[in-house]
Write an enzyme that holds these catalytic residues in place. Structure first.
Site, PDB file in Angstrom:
ATOM      1  N   HIS A 185       0.860  -1.198   0.000  1.00  0.00           N
ATOM      2  CA  HIS A 185       0.000   0.000   0.000  1.00  0.00           C
ATOM      3  C   HIS A 185       0.896   1.248   0.000  1.00  0.00           C
ATOM      4  O   HIS A 185       0.911   2.029   0.947  1.00  0.00           O
ATOM      5  CB  HIS A 185      -0.851  -0.071   1.272  1.00  0.00           C
ATOM      6  CG  HIS A 185      -1.912   0.964   1.445  1.00  0.00           C
ATOM      7  ND1 HIS A 185      -1.698   2.316   1.291  1.00  0.00           N
ATOM      8  CD2 HIS A 185      -3.207   0.833   1.785  1.00  0.00           C
ATOM      9  CE1 HIS A 185      -2.822   2.969   1.539  1.00  0.00           C
ATOM     10  NE2 HIS A 185      -3.746   2.090   1.828  1.00  0.00           N
ATOM     11  N   GLU A 211      -1.066   1.402  -5.263  1.00  0.00           N
ATOM     12  CA  GLU A 211      -0.883   0.168  -4.505  1.00  0.00           C
ATOM     13  C   GLU A 211      -0.941  -1.040  -5.431  1.00  0.00           C
ATOM     14  O   GLU A 211      -1.903  -1.203  -6.183  1.00  0.00           O
ATOM     15  CB  GLU A 211      -1.980   0.080  -3.442  1.00  0.00           C
ATOM     16  CG  GLU A 211      -2.072   1.350  -2.604  1.00  0.00           C
ATOM     17  CD  GLU A 211      -3.384   1.473  -1.825  1.00  0.00           C
ATOM     18  OE1 GLU A 211      -3.946   0.434  -1.439  1.00  0.00           O
ATOM     19  OE2 GLU A 211      -3.846   2.607  -1.616  1.00  0.00           O
TER      20      GLU A 211
HETATM   21  C1  BG6 Z   1      -6.835   2.458   0.522  1.00  0.00           C
HETATM   22  C2  BG6 Z   1      -8.315   2.208   0.477  1.00  0.00           C
HETATM   23  O1  BG6 Z   1      -6.158   1.362  -0.004  1.00  0.00           O
HETATM   24  O2  BG6 Z   1      -6.428   2.656   1.877  1.00  0.00           O
HETATM   25  C3  BG6 Z   1      -9.052   3.365   1.122  1.00  0.00           C
HETATM   26  O3  BG6 Z   1      -8.733   2.017  -0.870  1.00  0.00           O
HETATM   27  C4  BG6 Z   1      -8.532   3.578   2.546  1.00  0.00           C
HETATM   28  O4  BG6 Z   1     -10.442   3.102   1.118  1.00  0.00           O
HETATM   29  C5  BG6 Z   1      -7.025   3.768   2.496  1.00  0.00           C
HETATM   30  O5  BG6 Z   1      -9.157   4.724   3.099  1.00  0.00           O
HETATM   31  C6  BG6 Z   1      -6.368   3.990   3.854  1.00  0.00           C
HETATM   32  O6  BG6 Z   1      -6.674   2.964   4.711  1.00  0.00           O
HETATM   33  P1  BG6 Z   1      -6.178   2.994   6.207  1.00  0.00           P
HETATM   34  O7  BG6 Z   1      -6.828   1.808   6.858  1.00  0.00           O
HETATM   35  O8  BG6 Z   1      -4.682   2.886   6.179  1.00  0.00           O
HETATM   36  O9  BG6 Z   1      -6.623   4.318   6.790  1.00  0.00           O
END
Ligand code: BG6
Length: 303
Positions: free
Chosen positions: A171, A274
């Site tokens: 991510h 990602e």
């Molecule tokens: C992304 C998602 O990969 O991650 C989003 O598609 C999400 O919907 C974002 O808000 C951040 O996620 P987190 O859990 O790290 O706040």
């Protein structure tokens, strides 16, 4: 002996690797070699920053308001989403993006296969796996090659006798000069799930630009993507294998303010691209088989 001292004894000063612990006792691996500087939190095997020496600005973005605290995901860097992506398919109480990013990992080896790159190998100990959330027999390993390019490989092994289904993602938060001027290429013509507002399937035409909240899962995306950044006159290349989806995310101002750890105006300097296996494009691993999610990030100057 403390975890910190154990690591210092075992790997200290090898290949430009140093260890420190923060106030919460989380061990940080600092890699400073001739090609790049990187920092990785042992919790989540979470790479927080990677700055090749050729660049004036880091390539991987870390929020100025990031908290490195026990059981919390760090805002920025390369969170490892595993063994599912996004909300769990049937259990709303399970953590978003799986548990791997918030539990303790182990550093099992430091190598220098191709100088001056430093290779770090992390594994997820079975004691870190919440069995109620993941009863399957599996092994997870993350390899990071830190050099002029950054290579990350997440290897999932199915140790059981039945097929195992996983979702996963690196991510990655990329640092950009001004997100409003960047463009992501490599997704033209693909269908994506648009998660802003009521979820809808749409088709991408041309490059992806950002002028508001973007939260999209591009399906059937296994080819290279690039981030064109005219502000910092550079192109970030994202080559990948073992990934069928690409997620593009920027929360924009309102959501960023609510999140509280993105920093003032932070959303203008970051963009998540990602490399994932998400939505219906999850990976099925046969008994005794493995799945490898591999990415290579590199940078070139825009002329
Ligand atoms: C992304 C998602 O990969 O991650 C989003 O598609 C999400 O919907 C974002 O808000 C951040 O996620 P987190 O859990 O790290 O706040």
């Amino acid at each position: 002996m403390s975890e910190l001292n154990e690591l210092k004894n075992r790997f200290g000063d090898r290949a430009g690797v140093h260890f420190e612990a923060n106030a919460d006792g989380i061990v940080i691996v600092d890699v400073d070699n001739a090609a790049a500087h990187a920092r990785i939190a042992l919790q989540g095997a979470h790479l927080m920053t990677w700055a090749p020496r050729t660049q004036q600005q880091p390539v991987i973005w870390l929020s100025s308001a990031a908290k490195v605290a026990r059981g919390k995901s760090i805002r920025g860097g390369v969170p490892v989403c595993w063994p599912w992506f996004g909300p769990h398919a049937s259990e709303p109480g399970f953590p978003a993006h799986g548990f791997a990013r918030t539990v303790a990992w182990e550093l099992v080896d430091v190598q220098v296969p191709t100088p001056p790159s430093t290779r770090l190998i992390f594994t997820l100990p079975t004691t870190s796996i919440p069995r109620a959330q993941w009863p399957h027999a599996s092994a997870l390993e993350l390899r990071l090659d830190i050099g002029t390019a950054l290579v990350c490989e997440l290897v999932t092994r199915n140790l059981g006798d039945a097929p195992m289904v996983i979702g996963d993602a690196l991510h990655t938060y990329f640092a950009v000069g001004d997100v409003r001027k960047t463009e992501v290429r490599g997704l033209d013509g693909l269908t994506y799930i648009d998660k802003v507002g009521a979820p809808a399937n749409r088709q991408q035409t041309g490059g992806v630009t950002v002028a508001g909240e973007v939260d999209r899962i591009y399906l059937g995306s296994s080819a290279e993507c690039t981030i064109e950044d005219p502000t910092w006159q550079r192109r970030i290349r994202i080559a990948k294998r073992g990934s069928n989806t690409t997620v593009v995310w920027n929360p924009w101002q309102e959501k960023a303010t609510k999140m509280g750890d993105l920093g003032a105006e932070g959303y203008l300097g970051m963009l998540c691209v990602e490399s994932a296996n998400a939505a219906d494009d999850v990976a099925t691993i046969p008994p005794r088989g493995e799945h490898r999610l591999w990415v290579r990030y590199s940078v070139e100057t825009l002329v």
